[in-house]
Design an enzyme around this catalytic site. Structure first.
Site, PDB file in Angstrom:
ATOM      1  N   LYS A  51       0.797  -1.223   0.000  1.00 16.07           N
ATOM      2  CA  LYS A  51       0.000   0.000   0.000  1.00 16.07           C
ATOM      3  C   LYS A  51       0.833   1.278   0.000  1.00 16.07           C
ATOM      4  O   LYS A  51       0.296   2.364  -0.214  1.00 16.07           O
ATOM      5  CB  LYS A  51      -0.950   0.002   1.194  1.00 16.07           C
ATOM      6  CG  LYS A  51      -2.011  -1.061   1.090  1.00 16.07           C
ATOM      7  CD  LYS A  51      -2.884  -0.849  -0.126  1.00 16.07           C
ATOM      8  CE  LYS A  51      -4.114  -1.731  -0.054  1.00 16.07           C
ATOM      9  NZ  LYS A  51      -5.043  -1.450  -1.148  1.00 16.07           N
ATOM     10  N   SER A  53      -2.601 -12.872   3.409  1.00 18.60           N
ATOM     11  CA  SER A  53      -3.005 -12.648   2.009  1.00 18.60           C
ATOM     12  C   SER A  53      -1.967 -13.267   1.071  1.00 18.60           C
ATOM     13  O   SER A  53      -2.310 -13.823   0.025  1.00 18.60           O
ATOM     14  CB  SER A  53      -3.205 -11.159   1.716  1.00 18.60           C
ATOM     15  OG  SER A  53      -2.066 -10.419   2.050  1.00 18.60           O
TER      16      SER A  53
END
Lengths: 282, 321
Positions: free
Chosen positions: B52, B273
């Site tokens: 991110k 993830s």
């Protein structure tokens, strides 16, 4: 053929609300699942009711008493002759519950804002504010309680024997008993499953992608033609704590015109805890 | 900037670019197909700890360039943690305030990290009941702040902000192309805001339309922070199905099991993830037989120890005296 809602007068659009902001006898009430939402921003002039602390009796498990309702609504500056517009988050779940409470205590003109707070939020011409209005308290005289809007356990038992429309609006996994409550919910039950003879019609069935209610034709086709809700029978809607079922109760009674529709606010957190009550799973 | 010496004037110079890419590490013991070399792109090596960093930086720079933020008007953003942590740390280092709106499901480590990075925190109970089309609670609360207090908050909105895609089009895609000398055949990613998949896929497919892009998603009702099941993708305006060749649905608990495998067999301290992506990748490399795969591993395991304890049986035993 296009048909209209049975009682279109109980629904207003976000544009209507915008045009009527500040009109003295039109009062806005926001009721949210997430009680932080009102504080973060609301429609100018709207008061906020907290469903946990203001709409429930804080001692016994019940809706607030008539006296408490009169005080709550009167302190919000609302008179019996006012038009009350209720709206809230999660597509008006608790707004519908508030609407139901206003009906129980006999308020004549209460309406839902179609699409709820999310629709207002996503429309660029609509304003939100953080300042909390300071209404002048008025004496509010309620009538009722009008219990024809409410189902209690004896009636639910009656309905579970068949011959009624018993509508379970929870998620499919709650209906089958795979889960007792959605993840993370503190209000729960001893048993999972559903009331015998209930039909599973999740509340969201009634909602269009923009959060407004589906058209009368669509609702009729889903609830009556596909799911087999019989408009000539008595009807009870239930969920887990009575808020999602208020939403479906609103659809059945006011949009589809099932006059004998009731909300079972005890819902699964009552029924699923009853000793010896019959339960169906799957 | 001299990336060989790795001496920088500020933390922002460390952000990934084609000249300073996040590292790619080959999977050795856990790759079941010798004809299909596999590389993990370790996004946790970015300065704020996750993939991110890329979107957060690009969105923040855009707000700065447009004069949307200053010392009075900061940022509000809905986040499952990583975007918020990157944005908060970046914003505070540049003198802006930041408010993060997170779903309650986000692990405690991330909530604490957001506060440590300097964000004000709103935690909301999300996902009360699955509802197609229903707006996401944290997105709506962030939008409410941005609308009701426009003088205090600008909202980057990673779910709709084209700069989230641009970040990957300009960095992740070119990095992978260069790091594999153009030999990549398969890209494996997860789906959240879909900025990573859309930007990276767009770049790589422009170089070689034959490259297959595989998106891996957890099963519905999952507990893998940051990811979305396809049924939840409605909230992201950045998802472009023409850029994705396959979407695999993987039982979410395997995300945790595979993360543990990566930690214990490859020395890759990968988060859930990444574990989910790895599980999906294993299916595809057995199906497609030959190729060269790159998996984008979004973040590492450190923020998920409490979730690991929840989903890996026996992990807690022996941790108390």
């Amino acid at each position: 053929m296009m048909t209209s809602y049975a009682h279109p007068e109980v629904l207003v659009s976000t544009d209507w609300v915008k045009e009527n902001l500040g009109t003295p006898n039109i009062k806005l009430v926001e009721i949210d699942v997430d009680t932080k939402a009102y504080e973060a921003g609301h429609i100018p002039g709207a008061v906020g009711f907290n469903w946990q602390t203001q709409l429930q009796d804080q001692v016994r498990r019940d809706i607030i008493s008539k006296e408490a309702f009169e005080k709550l609504v009167g302190d919000a500056g609302i008179s019996p002759s006012d038009t009350v517009i209720v709206y809230g988050d999660n597509n008006n779940w608790f707004a519908a519950y508030g609407f139901w409470l206003f009906k129980i205590y006999g308020h004549k003109d209460v309406r839902l804002m179609n699409g709820g707070r999310v629709k207002w939020l996503n429309e660029s011409d609509k304003q939100l504010v953080t300042d909390v209005p300071q209404p002048t308290p008025v004496q509010y005289k309620a009538t009722g309680p009008h219990l024809e809007f409410r189902a209690m356990v004896p009636l639910v038992f009656e309905a579970s024997k068949g011959g009624w429309n018993l509508v379970d609006v929870r998620s499919p996994d709650e209906f089958t008993g795979k889960v007792i409550a959605p993840p993370g919910m503190s209000e729960t039950a001893q048993r999972g499953g559903h009331i015998p003879n209930a039909k599973s019609i999740p509340w969201s069935t009634a909602v269009a992608p923009d959060g407004t209610f589906k058209s009368a034709n669509e609702l009729r086709s889903i609830y009556i033609d596909q799911k087999g809700v019989d408009p000539n029978k008595q009807t009870i809607a239930y969920c887990r704590i009575g808020e999602r079922s208020s939403h479906t109760w609103f659809v059945l009674k006011y949009l589809l015109g099932l006059e004998n529709a009731r909300n079972y606010d005890g819902s699964w957190t009552e029924y699923g805890n009853l000793v010896a009550a019959p339960i169906e799973k799957a | 900037m001299d990336h060989t010496k790795r001496v920088y004037n500020d933390i922002f110079e460390m952000l990934p670019t084609e000249e300073n890419p996040s590292p790619m590490v080959r999977i050795n013991r856990l790759n079941p197909n010798p004809d299909f070399p596999l590389f993990a792109k370790l996004e946790w090596m970015n300065p704020f700890g996750s993939v991110k960093d890329r979107a957060a930086w690009t969105m923040l720079r855009d707000l700065e360039k447009r004069g949307e933020i200053n010392e009075k008007r900061g940022i509000v953003e809905p986040t499952s943690g990583n975007t918020g942590i990157s944005l908060a740390a970046m914003a505070r280092a540049r003198g802006y305030h930041m408010r993060a709106v997170v779903p309650n499901k986000v692990p405690l480590e991330k909530k604490l990290l957001l506060k440590i990075a300097g964000a004000d925190l709103d935690v909301i109970s999300d996902e009360l009941c699955p509802a197609p089309g229903l707006g996401d609670g944290s997105i709506n609360l962030a939008k409410t702040h941005a609308k009701a207090q426009a003088h205090r908050y600008a909202m980057p909105n990673q779910y709709e902000n084209e700069h989230n895609v641009q970040a990957h089009l300009q960095t992740t895609g070119p990095e992978i192309w260069r790091q594999t000398d153009g030999r990549i055949t398969h890209l494996f990613v997860s789906l959240g805001t879909c900025g990573t998949v859309s930007g990276t896929s767009k770049f790589l497919k422009s170089k070689n339309p034959e490259i297959k892009v595989i998106a891996v998603q957890p099963t519905e009702g999952h507990d893998v922070p940051g990811l979305r099941n396809v049924s939840q993708l409605g909230v992201s305006k950045l998802f472009d199905s023409s850029l994705v060749d396959d979407i695999l649905e993987i039982e979410f608990r395997l995300a945790y099991a595979r993360a543990l495998d990566l930690c214990q067999n490859e020395g890759l301290l990968a988060g859930p993830s990444s574990g989910l992506i790895f599980e999906g990748t294993r299916e595809i490399i057995m199906r497609d037989k030959k190729g060269l795969g790159v998996m984008i591993f979004p973040d590492n395991i450190f923020k998920y120890t409490s979730n690991m304890a929840k989903h890996i049986a026996g992990l807690m035993s022996g941790t108390q005296a």
